[in-house]
Motif scaffolding. Structure first.
Motif, PDB file in Angstrom:
ATOM      1  N   PHE A 148       1.441   6.457  -8.962  1.00  0.00           N
ATOM      2  CA  PHE A 148       1.811   7.451  -9.961  1.00  0.00           C
ATOM      3  C   PHE A 148       0.879   7.443 -11.169  1.00  0.00           C
ATOM      4  CE2 PHE A 148       5.687   6.002  -7.779  1.00  0.00           C
ATOM      5  CZ  PHE A 148       6.017   7.173  -7.136  1.00  0.00           C
ATOM      6  N   THR A 149       0.096   6.370 -11.349  1.00  0.00           N
ATOM      7  CA  THR A 149      -0.836   6.310 -12.465  1.00  0.00           C
ATOM      8  C   THR A 149      -2.286   6.328 -11.990  1.00  0.00           C
ATOM      9  OG1 THR A 149      -0.766   3.876 -12.470  1.00  0.00           O
ATOM     10  CG2 THR A 149       0.812   5.031 -13.871  1.00  0.00           C
ATOM     11  N   GLY A 150      -2.500   6.548 -10.689  1.00  0.00           N
ATOM     12  CA  GLY A 150      -3.843   6.604 -10.154  1.00  0.00           C
ATOM     13  C   GLY A 150      -4.439   5.261  -9.797  1.00  0.00           C
ATOM     14  N   GLY A 151      -3.686   4.183  -9.999  1.00  0.00           N
ATOM     15  CA  GLY A 151      -4.180   2.849  -9.680  1.00  0.00           C
ATOM     16  C   GLY A 151      -3.574   2.324  -8.392  1.00  0.00           C
ATOM     17  N   VAL A 152      -3.159   1.067  -8.414  1.00  0.00           N
ATOM     18  CA  VAL A 152      -2.548   0.466  -7.227  1.00  0.00           C
ATOM     19  C   VAL A 152      -1.164   1.059  -7.016  1.00  0.00           C
ATOM     20  CG1 VAL A 152      -3.844  -1.671  -7.553  1.00  0.00           C
ATOM     21  CG2 VAL A 152      -1.550  -1.460  -8.535  1.00  0.00           C
ATOM     22  N   ALA A 153      -0.660   0.908  -5.781  1.00  0.00           N
ATOM     23  CA  ALA A 153       0.665   1.438  -5.458  1.00  0.00           C
ATOM     24  C   ALA A 153       1.734   0.665  -6.218  1.00  0.00           C
ATOM     25  CB  ALA A 153       0.910   1.344  -3.954  1.00  0.00           C
ATOM     26  N   MET A 154       2.715   1.389  -6.704  1.00  0.00           N
ATOM     27  CA  MET A 154       3.806   0.770  -7.459  1.00  0.00           C
ATOM     28  C   MET A 154       4.958   0.353  -6.568  1.00  0.00           C
ATOM     29  SD  MET A 154       3.724   3.338 -10.765  1.00  0.00           S
ATOM     30  CE  MET A 154       4.968   2.443 -11.686  1.00  0.00           C
ATOM     31  N   VAL A 155       4.910   0.729  -5.297  1.00  0.00           N
ATOM     32  CA  VAL A 155       5.911   0.315  -4.306  1.00  0.00           C
ATOM     33  C   VAL A 155       5.142  -0.164  -3.078  1.00  0.00           C
ATOM     34  CG1 VAL A 155       7.839   1.030  -2.865  1.00  0.00           C
ATOM     35  CG2 VAL A 155       7.585   1.996  -5.165  1.00  0.00           C
ATOM     36  N   TRP A 156       5.445  -1.368  -2.595  1.00  0.00           N
ATOM     37  CA  TRP A 156       4.673  -1.917  -1.477  1.00  0.00           C
ATOM     38  C   TRP A 156       5.557  -2.852  -0.645  1.00  0.00           C
ATOM     39  CZ3 TRP A 156      -0.028  -0.615   0.283  1.00  0.00           C
ATOM     40  CH2 TRP A 156      -0.624  -1.438   1.250  1.00  0.00           C
ATOM     41  N   VAL A 157       5.750  -2.505   0.630  1.00  0.00           N
ATOM     42  CA  VAL A 157       6.547  -3.348   1.533  1.00  0.00           C
ATOM     43  C   VAL A 157       5.776  -3.721   2.800  1.00  0.00           C
ATOM     44  CG1 VAL A 157       8.724  -2.395   0.708  1.00  0.00           C
ATOM     45  CG2 VAL A 157       7.579  -1.328   2.662  1.00  0.00           C
ATOM     46  N   ALA A 158       4.528  -3.264   2.925  1.00  0.00           N
ATOM     47  CA  ALA A 158       3.758  -3.532   4.142  1.00  0.00           C
ATOM     48  C   ALA A 158       3.497  -5.023   4.326  1.00  0.00           C
ATOM     49  CB  ALA A 158       2.437  -2.761   4.109  1.00  0.00           C
ATOM     50  N   SER A 159       3.273  -5.752   3.240  1.00  0.00           N
ATOM     51  CA  SER A 159       3.040  -7.195   3.363  1.00  0.00           C
ATOM     52  C   SER A 159       4.259  -7.906   3.928  1.00  0.00           C
ATOM     53  CB  SER A 159       2.670  -7.786   2.003  1.00  0.00           C
ATOM     54  OG  SER A 159       1.416  -7.307   1.559  1.00  0.00           O
ATOM     55  N   ALA A 160       5.442  -7.450   3.563  1.00  0.00           N
ATOM     56  CA  ALA A 160       6.659  -8.049   4.105  1.00  0.00           C
ATOM     57  C   ALA A 160       6.751  -7.828   5.602  1.00  0.00           C
ATOM     58  CB  ALA A 160       7.888  -7.453   3.402  1.00  0.00           C
ATOM     59  N   GLU A 204      -2.514  -2.997 -16.651  1.00  0.00           N
ATOM     60  CA  GLU A 204      -1.556  -2.043 -16.091  1.00  0.00           C
ATOM     61  C   GLU A 204      -1.447  -2.195 -14.581  1.00  0.00           C
ATOM     62  OE1 GLU A 204      -2.191   2.510 -15.296  1.00  0.00           O
ATOM     63  OE2 GLU A 204      -1.431   2.279 -17.350  1.00  0.00           O
ATOM     64  N   ASN A 205      -2.572  -2.305 -13.898  1.00  0.00           N
ATOM     65  CA  ASN A 205      -2.548  -2.446 -12.441  1.00  0.00           C
ATOM     66  C   ASN A 205      -2.013  -3.815 -12.013  1.00  0.00           C
ATOM     67  OD1 ASN A 205      -3.982  -0.004 -10.959  1.00  0.00           O
ATOM     68  ND2 ASN A 205      -5.039  -0.318 -12.902  1.00  0.00           N
ATOM     69  N   PHE A 206      -2.303  -4.830 -12.798  1.00  0.00           N
ATOM     70  CA  PHE A 206      -1.750  -6.161 -12.538  1.00  0.00           C
ATOM     71  C   PHE A 206      -0.225  -6.121 -12.589  1.00  0.00           C
ATOM     72  CE2 PHE A 206      -0.499 -10.387 -14.303  1.00  0.00           C
ATOM     73  CZ  PHE A 206      -0.820 -11.155 -13.192  1.00  0.00           C
ATOM     74  N   THR A 207       0.311  -5.451 -13.595  1.00  0.00           N
ATOM     75  CA  THR A 207       1.768  -5.347 -13.730  1.00  0.00           C
ATOM     76  C   THR A 207       2.381  -4.552 -12.593  1.00  0.00           C
ATOM     77  OG1 THR A 207       1.524  -5.435 -16.139  1.00  0.00           O
ATOM     78  CG2 THR A 207       3.629  -4.639 -15.266  1.00  0.00           C
ATOM     79  N   HIS A 208       1.779  -3.413 -12.275  1.00  0.00           N
ATOM     80  CA  HIS A 208       2.317  -2.582 -11.204  1.00  0.00           C
ATOM     81  C   HIS A 208       2.262  -3.308  -9.850  1.00  0.00           C
ATOM     82  CE1 HIS A 208       1.500   1.366 -13.616  1.00  0.00           C
ATOM     83  NE2 HIS A 208       2.554   0.707 -14.037  1.00  0.00           N
ATOM     84  N   TRP A 209       1.173  -4.024  -9.619  1.00  0.00           N
ATOM     85  CA  TRP A 209       1.035  -4.756  -8.354  1.00  0.00           C
ATOM     86  C   TRP A 209       2.110  -5.829  -8.240  1.00  0.00           C
ATOM     87  CZ3 TRP A 209      -2.867  -4.647  -4.406  1.00  0.00           C
ATOM     88  CH2 TRP A 209      -2.792  -5.706  -3.488  1.00  0.00           C
ATOM     89  N   ILE A 210       2.282  -6.622  -9.295  1.00  0.00           N
ATOM     90  CA  ILE A 210       3.251  -7.717  -9.250  1.00  0.00           C
ATOM     91  C   ILE A 210       4.652  -7.185  -8.968  1.00  0.00           C
ATOM     92  CG2 ILE A 210       4.420  -9.472 -10.620  1.00  0.00           C
ATOM     93  CD1 ILE A 210       1.821  -9.986 -12.031  1.00  0.00           C
TER      94      ILE A 210
END
Length: 311
Positions: free
Chosen positions: A30-42, A148-154
């Motif tokens: 939503f901010t053009g950076g990393v995805a803010m929702v991620w479940v593929a690793s799980a 910002e991307n660090f926060t969204h990723w975490i």
């Protein structure tokens, strides 16, 4: 049996991984950076846990390619596609290794230690490390703000792992043994009752605009985890995500009306699901521990009776 094993093979796992990664990078940036929702690793970590380490590359390589294609075509672009794929694969491998280590050390008799290690190791430490590398890649390759991307990723990866790793672990535990991940036939009436009631409660809560009602699905999940077999309760977070997530995206419910950006509202919903799983997981683990201890006690009694009858 053959269909179940096929669903757990490298190709089907990679296809499922790509679908989840595509959804995250195409609709969750939503901010053009990393995805803010991620479940593929799980998903991938849940599969690796049930495999010998020497076979992991058969699943890691195709899933890495899927991650690269998803990021390159639909996400941040090709300069960051390969580095982020390496980070995602490393994250899944680290999670699988930690799951194995804490299970060997604590399961099933030290449930509190296992749950605490799950929270701190998988839900916190791994996303912190992978998020640091991902933020550097986003900054170096695309010039995006690292904090910002660090926060969204975490937030996205931590909550995705906490919410969905137990589910994917259970599903692949069943599929890898040629069994359906659905509840067994003997539990179908109970499953229908629990699933139906939970869907009704969740649908009602997310059709109203009262935030206090969000406690009801959480409490229902906790009570079910303490009383209902894991074959039923493990799948309930999927129902919560399917109903609550869709209604939130459509603009209905107590989370959708929050005065936050759309991406932040989705991350709040992910936080809500994560908290629900965190609250229910210890109860489910404790119930499973008691079942194992009861079975061990019955086995010992039967051996003692056979020993006495021999004299």
């Amino acid at each position: 049996m053959r269909l179940a094993r096929t669903m757990a093979d490298p190709v089907c796992t990679a296809v499922a991984y790509f679908a989840l990664a595509f959804g995250a990078v195409a609709f969750g940036r939503f901010t053009g950076g990393v995805a803010m929702v991620w479940v593929a690793s799980a998903l991938l970590a849940g599969r690796l846990v049930h495999l010998p380490v020497r076979m992991w590359h058969r699943w890691i390589v195709p899933c890495g390619l899927a991650s690269t294609v998803a990021t390159g075509y639909f996400g941040m672009g090709w300069p960051s596609a390969v580095p982020l794929a390496v980070i995602n694969m490393g994250e899944a491998v680290a999670v699988a290794l930690i799951w194995r280590r804490i299970t060997e050390a604590f399961w099933p008799h030290d449930i509190l230690e296992w749950v605490t290690s799950f929270y701190l190791g998988i839900g916190l430490t791994v996303p912190l490390v992978s998020g640091g590398f991902a933020a550097l890649v986003a900054w170096a390759a695309e010039g995006l703000p690292p904090l910002e991307n660090f926060t969204h990723w975490i937030i996205g990866h931590a909550l995705g792992l906490v919410s969905c790793l137990p589910v994917s672990h259970y599903i692949y535990h069943r599929l890898s043994r040629g069994r359906s991940f659905l509840p067994p036939t003997s539990q179908l009436p109970l499953a229908a009752l629990v699933f139906g009631t939970f869907m009704l409660v969740t649908g009602m809560v997310f059709s109203l605009n009262m935030r206090a009602l969000l406690v009801f699905p959480l409490v229902f999940l906790m009570i079910s985890s303490a009383l209902v077999p894991a074959a039923i309760t493990t799948l309930m977070p999927l129902l919560l995500i399917g109903i609550g997530g869709v209604m939130t995206v459509m603009g209905h419910g107590p989370i959708a009306i929050m005065d936050l950006d759309f991406g932040d509202r989705l991350q709040f919903f992910q936080l809500y699901v994560g908290v629900s799983v965190l609250a229910a997981l210890p109860l489910s683990c404790e119930r499973h521990r008691r079942i194992i201890e009861m079975q061990e006690m019955q086995t010992r009694i039967a051996e003692l009776e056979r020993h006495q009858s021999a004299f």
